[in-house]
Design a protein around this motif. Structure first.
Motif, mmCIF file in Angstrom:
data_model
loop_
_atom_site.group_PDB
_atom_site.id
_atom_site.type_symbol
_atom_site.label_atom_id
_atom_site.label_comp_id
_atom_site.label_asym_id
_atom_site.label_seq_id
_atom_site.Cartn_x
_atom_site.Cartn_y
_atom_site.Cartn_z
ATOM 1 N N ALA A 1 0.648 -1.260 0.018
ATOM 2 C CA ALA A 1 0.096 0.024 0.131
ATOM 3 C C ALA A 1 0.858 1.146 0.032
ATOM 4 C CB ALA A 1 -1.037 -0.032 1.257
ATOM 5 N N ALA A 2 2.073 1.265 0.969
ATOM 6 C CA ALA A 2 2.849 2.398 0.781
ATOM 7 C C ALA A 2 3.903 2.499 -0.500
ATOM 8 C CB ALA A 2 3.880 2.301 1.772
ATOM 9 N N THR A 3 4.042 1.478 -1.096
ATOM 10 C CA THR A 3 4.767 1.757 -2.403
ATOM 11 C C THR A 3 3.684 2.217 -3.369
ATOM 12 O OG1 THR A 3 6.025 -0.238 -1.942
ATOM 13 C CG2 THR A 3 5.925 0.332 -4.310
ATOM 14 N N TRP A 4 2.377 1.658 -3.529
ATOM 15 C CA TRP A 4 1.468 2.117 -4.604
ATOM 16 C C TRP A 4 1.219 3.699 -4.054
ATOM 17 C CZ3 TRP A 4 -3.154 4.621 -3.498
ATOM 18 C CH2 TRP A 4 -3.963 4.839 -4.263
ATOM 19 N N ALA A 5 1.020 4.057 -2.790
ATOM 20 C CA ALA A 5 0.850 5.402 -2.644
ATOM 21 C C ALA A 5 2.119 6.348 -2.978
ATOM 22 C CB ALA A 5 0.679 5.643 -0.794
ATOM 23 N N ALA A 6 3.338 5.900 -2.940
ATOM 24 C CA ALA A 6 4.244 6.738 -3.210
ATOM 25 C C ALA A 6 4.221 6.980 -4.764
ATOM 26 C CB ALA A 6 5.802 5.976 -2.984
ATOM 27 N N VAL A 7 4.036 5.860 -5.546
ATOM 28 C CA VAL A 7 3.889 6.264 -7.174
ATOM 29 C C VAL A 7 2.828 7.111 -7.437
ATOM 30 C CG1 VAL A 7 3.492 4.817 -9.368
ATOM 31 C CG2 VAL A 7 4.812 3.812 -7.282
ATOM 32 N N ILE A 8 1.653 6.924 -6.647
ATOM 33 C CA ILE A 8 0.765 7.867 -7.048
ATOM 34 C C ILE A 8 1.014 9.228 -6.688
ATOM 35 C CG2 ILE A 8 -1.646 8.499 -6.050
ATOM 36 C CD1 ILE A 8 -1.724 6.238 -7.986
ATOM 37 N N ASP A 9 1.605 9.344 -5.451
ATOM 38 C CA ASP A 9 2.294 10.771 -5.250
ATOM 39 C C ASP A 9 3.230 11.277 -6.202
ATOM 40 O OD1 ASP A 9 0.882 10.842 -2.913
ATOM 41 O OD2 ASP A 9 2.538 10.416 -1.581
ATOM 42 N N ASP A 10 3.876 10.553 -6.770
ATOM 43 C CA ASP A 10 4.772 11.035 -7.950
ATOM 44 C C ASP A 10 4.014 11.255 -9.164
ATOM 45 O OD1 ASP A 10 7.176 10.644 -6.432
ATOM 46 O OD2 ASP A 10 7.729 8.716 -7.355
ATOM 47 N N GLN A 11 3.197 10.346 -9.597
ATOM 48 C CA GLN A 11 2.328 10.654 -10.853
ATOM 49 C C GLN A 11 1.427 11.947 -10.650
ATOM 50 O OE1 GLN A 11 0.763 6.252 -10.920
ATOM 51 N NE2 GLN A 11 -0.007 7.409 -12.764
ATOM 52 N N ARG A 12 0.980 12.142 -9.362
ATOM 53 C CA ARG A 12 0.251 13.214 -8.968
ATOM 54 C C ARG A 12 0.881 14.574 -9.349
ATOM 55 N NH1 ARG A 12 -2.920 12.367 -4.963
ATOM 56 N NH2 ARG A 12 -1.261 11.903 -3.565
ATOM 57 N N GLU A 13 2.257 14.577 -8.986
ATOM 58 C CA GLU A 13 3.134 15.578 -9.055
ATOM 59 C C GLU A 13 3.436 16.032 -10.430
ATOM 60 O OE1 GLU A 13 7.894 16.157 -7.927
ATOM 61 O OE2 GLU A 13 6.475 15.735 -6.289
ATOM 62 N N ALA A 14 3.767 14.992 -11.536
ATOM 63 C CA ALA A 14 3.979 14.901 -12.969
ATOM 64 C C ALA A 14 2.549 15.359 -13.562
ATOM 65 C CB ALA A 14 4.311 13.460 -13.243
ATOM 66 N N GLU A 15 1.482 15.060 -13.164
ATOM 67 C CA GLU A 15 0.259 15.622 -13.873
ATOM 68 C C GLU A 15 0.152 17.103 -13.514
ATOM 69 O OE1 GLU A 15 -2.313 12.845 -12.131
ATOM 70 O OE2 GLU A 15 -1.859 11.237 -13.611
ATOM 71 N N GLY A 16 0.393 17.423 -12.307
ATOM 72 C CA GLY A 16 0.383 18.959 -11.715
ATOM 73 C C GLY A 16 1.352 19.815 -12.394
ATOM 74 N N ALA A 17 2.646 19.397 -12.753
ATOM 75 C CA ALA A 17 3.571 20.058 -13.472
ATOM 76 C C ALA A 17 3.135 19.978 -14.827
ATOM 77 C CB ALA A 17 5.075 19.287 -13.306
ATOM 78 N N LEU A 18 2.558 18.989 -15.369
ATOM 79 C CA LEU A 18 2.151 19.041 -16.804
ATOM 80 C C LEU A 18 0.994 20.212 -17.156
ATOM 81 C CD1 LEU A 18 1.881 17.770 -19.722
ATOM 82 C CD2 LEU A 18 0.351 16.439 -18.956
ATOM 83 N N LEU A 19 0.275 20.361 -16.227
ATOM 84 C CA LEU A 19 -1.181 21.152 -16.286
ATOM 85 C C LEU A 19 -0.846 22.457 -15.575
ATOM 86 C CD1 LEU A 19 -3.868 18.350 -16.189
ATOM 87 C CD2 LEU A 19 -3.151 19.605 -18.224
ATOM 88 N N ALA A 20 0.203 22.707 -15.106
ATOM 89 C CA ALA A 20 0.617 23.875 -14.371
ATOM 90 C C ALA A 20 0.570 25.275 -14.990
ATOM 91 C CB ALA A 20 1.892 23.949 -13.861
#
Length: 184
Positions: free
Chosen positions: A132-151
């Motif tokens: 669960a922690a590994t999944w959450a860490a990847v999701i956090d990285d993806q959220r950051e990348a998506e936020g940067a893309l749409l910033a």
């Protein structure tokens, strides 16, 4: 970091896709610049996000298929367990393929396999706290990348883009179920 341009400013600037359209507009009769530009930009942005996802997976020591199993288990809701049959169906893989994959994830401490309390003949696959922690860490990285893309978009522009993409998605979904269902 992405540069902050308004939609009006960006519509005046040329990107690599504009150069692609100019080149292929001379070679392909009937090329519709608005269609070609929209589709090609969507493809490029999806590739960009895929590269960021692959980098996040590598940082966390995961392969895509491993992440997809963790994602599917997480999407089941608490207690984040499901039968191997349901998991294989949701992932679109053969049960024998899934067995080998589950062996590897269990060895890595990311999942458990236990007998179902109501039927000892049935197995349940579940996320471990580490999974669960590994999944959450990847999701956090993806959220950051998506936020940067749409910033570069402000909230109003982002809502407008989401609404336009929803129109296209609804039209595609009229022709049948999505290729990758997001809801079970």
């Amino acid at each position: 970091m992405a540069s902050q341009h308004s939609a009006a400013e960006s519509s005046q600037a040329q990107d690599s896709i504009d150069l692609h359209i100019a080149r292929w507009g001379r070679e392909v009769s009937g090329l519709v610049p608005e269609l070609e530009g929209t589709v090609t930009r969507m493809q490029m942005l999806v590739r960009h996000l895929q590269q960021r996802k692959e980098a996040a997976l590598a940082r966390h020591g995961l392969k895509l298929w491993e992440y997809e199993i963790l994602w599917r288990l997480r999407s089941a809701g608490e207690p984040y367990r499901m039968t191997p049959t349901r998991l294989a169906q949701g992932l679109g893989v053969h049960p024998a393929t899934l067995t080998n994959r589950l062996d590897r994830l269990q060895s890595a401490g990311l999942i458990t396999r236990e007998h179902a309390p109501e039927d000892r003949r049935s197995l349940l696959v579940g996320l471990t706290p580490q999974g669960a922690a590994t999944w959450a860490a990847v999701i956090d990285d993806q959220r950051e990348a998506e936020g940067a893309l749409l910033a570069p978009l402000d909230k109003k522009e982002l809502n407008h883009l989401a609404a336009l993409l929803r129109v296209v998605t609804l039209a595609v979904e009229e022709d049948g179920p999505p290729l990758m269902p997001y809801i079970d």
